[in-house]
Scaffold this active site. Sequence first.
Site, PDB file in Angstrom:
ATOM      1  N   LYS A 176       0.836  -1.129  -0.007  1.00  0.00           N
ATOM      2  CA  LYS A 176       0.051  -0.194  -0.164  1.00  0.00           C
ATOM      3  C   LYS A 176       0.891   1.382   0.171  1.00  0.00           C
ATOM      4  O   LYS A 176       1.541   1.510   1.127  1.00  0.00           O
ATOM      5  CB  LYS A 176      -1.043  -0.001   1.435  1.00  0.00           C
ATOM      6  CG  LYS A 176      -1.822   1.263   1.066  1.00  0.00           C
ATOM      7  CD  LYS A 176      -2.199   1.696   2.513  1.00  0.00           C
ATOM      8  CE  LYS A 176      -1.546   2.992   3.102  1.00  0.00           C
ATOM      9  NZ  LYS A 176      -1.564   4.217   2.300  1.00  0.00           N
ATOM     10  N   GLU A 251      10.126   1.607  10.514  1.00  0.00           N
ATOM     11  CA  GLU A 251      11.187   2.746  10.276  1.00  0.00           C
ATOM     12  C   GLU A 251      10.545   3.976  10.502  1.00  0.00           C
ATOM     13  O   GLU A 251       9.635   4.268   9.678  1.00  0.00           O
ATOM     14  CB  GLU A 251      11.767   2.635   8.903  1.00  0.00           C
ATOM     15  CG  GLU A 251      12.657   1.676   8.556  1.00  0.00           C
ATOM     16  CD  GLU A 251      13.819   1.463   9.346  1.00  0.00           C
ATOM     17  OE1 GLU A 251      14.281   2.470   9.989  1.00  0.00           O
ATOM     18  OE2 GLU A 251      14.560   0.397   9.292  1.00  0.00           O
ATOM     19  N   CYS A 285      13.453  11.272   6.258  1.00  0.00           N
ATOM     20  CA  CYS A 285      13.913  10.689   7.468  1.00  0.00           C
ATOM     21  C   CYS A 285      15.010  11.072   8.123  1.00  0.00           C
ATOM     22  O   CYS A 285      15.390  11.214   9.566  1.00  0.00           O
ATOM     23  CB  CYS A 285      13.464   9.206   7.864  1.00  0.00           C
ATOM     24  SG  CYS A 285      12.313   8.479   6.958  1.00  0.00           S
ATOM     25  N   GLU A 386      10.237  16.160  15.500  1.00  0.00           N
ATOM     26  CA  GLU A 386      10.568  16.009  13.929  1.00  0.00           C
ATOM     27  C   GLU A 386       9.506  16.825  13.351  1.00  0.00           C
ATOM     28  O   GLU A 386       8.220  16.982  13.536  1.00  0.00           O
ATOM     29  CB  GLU A 386      10.246  14.706  13.542  1.00  0.00           C
ATOM     30  CG  GLU A 386      10.488  14.385  12.184  1.00  0.00           C
ATOM     31  CD  GLU A 386      10.526  12.957  11.569  1.00  0.00           C
ATOM     32  OE1 GLU A 386       9.379  12.169  11.892  1.00  0.00           O
ATOM     33  OE2 GLU A 386      11.480  12.481  10.808  1.00  0.00           O
TER      34      GLU A 386
HETATM   35  C1  UN1 Z   1      14.217   8.451   4.116  1.00  0.00           C
HETATM   36  O1  UN1 Z   1      14.535   9.496   4.405  1.00  0.00           O
HETATM   37  O2  UN1 Z   1      13.168   7.769   4.475  1.00  0.00           O
HETATM   38  O3  UN1 Z   1      19.891   8.039   3.102  1.00  0.00           O
HETATM   39  C2  UN1 Z   1      15.261   7.538   3.242  1.00  0.00           C
HETATM   40  C3  UN1 Z   1      19.224   8.776   2.359  1.00  0.00           C
HETATM   41  C4  UN1 Z   1      18.340   7.973   1.386  1.00  0.00           C
HETATM   42  C5  UN1 Z   1      17.184   7.364   2.061  1.00  0.00           C
HETATM   43  C6  UN1 Z   1      16.380   8.182   2.974  1.00  0.00           C
HETATM   44  N1  UN1 Z   1      19.188   7.165   0.711  1.00  0.00           N
HETATM   45  O4  UN1 Z   1      18.800   9.974   2.759  1.00  0.00           O
END
Ligand code: UN1
Length: 497
Positions: A176, A251, A285, A386
């Site tokens: 999804k 995550e 992230c 965040e």
């Molecule tokens: C994410 O931010 O969810 O290291 C992934 C990085 C990318 C992956 C980010 N290769 O910023």
Amino acid sequence: MSRKIYQNLIDGEWVDSESGNTFENLNPADTREVIGTFQRSGRGDVERAVEAAKRAFHRWRLTPAPRRAEILLRATQLLEARKEEYARDMTREMGKVLQETRGDVQEAIDTGYYFAGEGRRLFGATTPSELPNKFAMTVRAPLGVCGMITPWNFPMAIPSWKLFPALVCGNTCVIKPAEDTPLSCTNLVRTLVDAGVPRGVVNLVTGPGSEVGTAITSHPDVRAVSFTGSTEVGRKVGEAAAGSFKHCSLEMGGKNPIIILDDANLDLALDGALWAGFGTSGQRCTAASRIIVQKGVYAEFLGRLVERAGTLRVGNGLDESTEMGPQINRQQVETSARYVEVGRKEGAKMLCGGERFGDDARRHGWFFQPTVFGEVERGMRIAQEEIFGPVVSVMACNDLDDAVAIANDVVYGLSSSIYTRDVNHAFRAMRDLHAGITYVNAPTIGAEVHLPFGGTKATGNGHREGGMGAIEFYTEWKTLYIDYSDRLQRAQIDRPE
Ligand code: UN1
């Protein structure tokens, strides 16, 4: 222009949602542009997808892994051929600049090559038995139907992190994608179909998390759930998965720090802070939302950061000269604006940005100015929570110990970084920063697909994506003992010389 209608993929057929309901996917750079119409699915659609995946599992698990890997390899080659087309689709639906969406498709390509190779490895172990004429070994077994819930910020890369390893291990999938970016995941799934993935092995169901996501996480026949998204939703996913003992990989959020010591190469640190703070409009992230700078270079660094942030070219990501695109949607822009208010009230100093762009070219999109706060204290909300937008907090520190203490003083622990030319400082930071990833003389973003990706504390639940971590997640060990002594041998009891 006729509007494109996209469908779910269930049991090898592209189909409408049971209810016939749909939703629109809008361009965040100009919300007057509709990218396409997608299926607003519900529980019934998920049930059909899980049924199909369950049926397909019986054959897929018995397909030799190198054969499964050949399909992944073909899909990866097709992705390479389609890279530019899919990057453009992604910029239109997600907003990030073309260079970055090309990188996102490339990340899926890298992932595909890595896991295609795994088809001829998937190593287990052999080990001696404590008894004579007895053999012991381990093999990896697939789990069954795997559910995947993916975010909008890496709309093809993150689905590939989950689909490719799950498939090479012999699992079948129901995925999804985020409602804001269903096209990129559809493009990836279409590519797998074109490469010959058998019917039912991959199923795509689009729609809201509250219905489709919940139906996946609570379905008793789904044996694993892999989720990337907010900590708040991740907690619910984990709770739902625990009820039926699913493997569950989460995550979640980050509040990633860059430490800049007095002895750093300041030009390099500045480039890194800009890239990690404002790349993807701060919506990774792994984005650096805290810059912790030692007192000797604090003023100079802050001045230069503000100057550079203020001149970033912000606009439509399809324009090759654009450096930063819009945020994904109204909610994200409002969150940035809200945190600007919070920071002001807390007494931090806003040095640039802080508002939406209101000019004609940008008022139809979700464009927020690159924003820098100085004089941020570690307890402030803008230093703790965040934001997921182009809002960077700069904080002063006395020395390395102080910097590490500030860096670790948040609930998250995904990525971290230090700029220093002193090898002793670098090694202490590598040891003491409590995060899943630490970079030295490089920013917090830029993870490569064959290394473990994930974080500590409220960022994750102990699993890692990327490389072998994913193989660990999508298989379980089967331990095999073969006794060729022709007599009863009792472990622990019979102890031959
Ligand atoms: C994410 O931010 O969810 O290291 C992934 C990085 C990318 C992956 C980010 N290769 O910023």
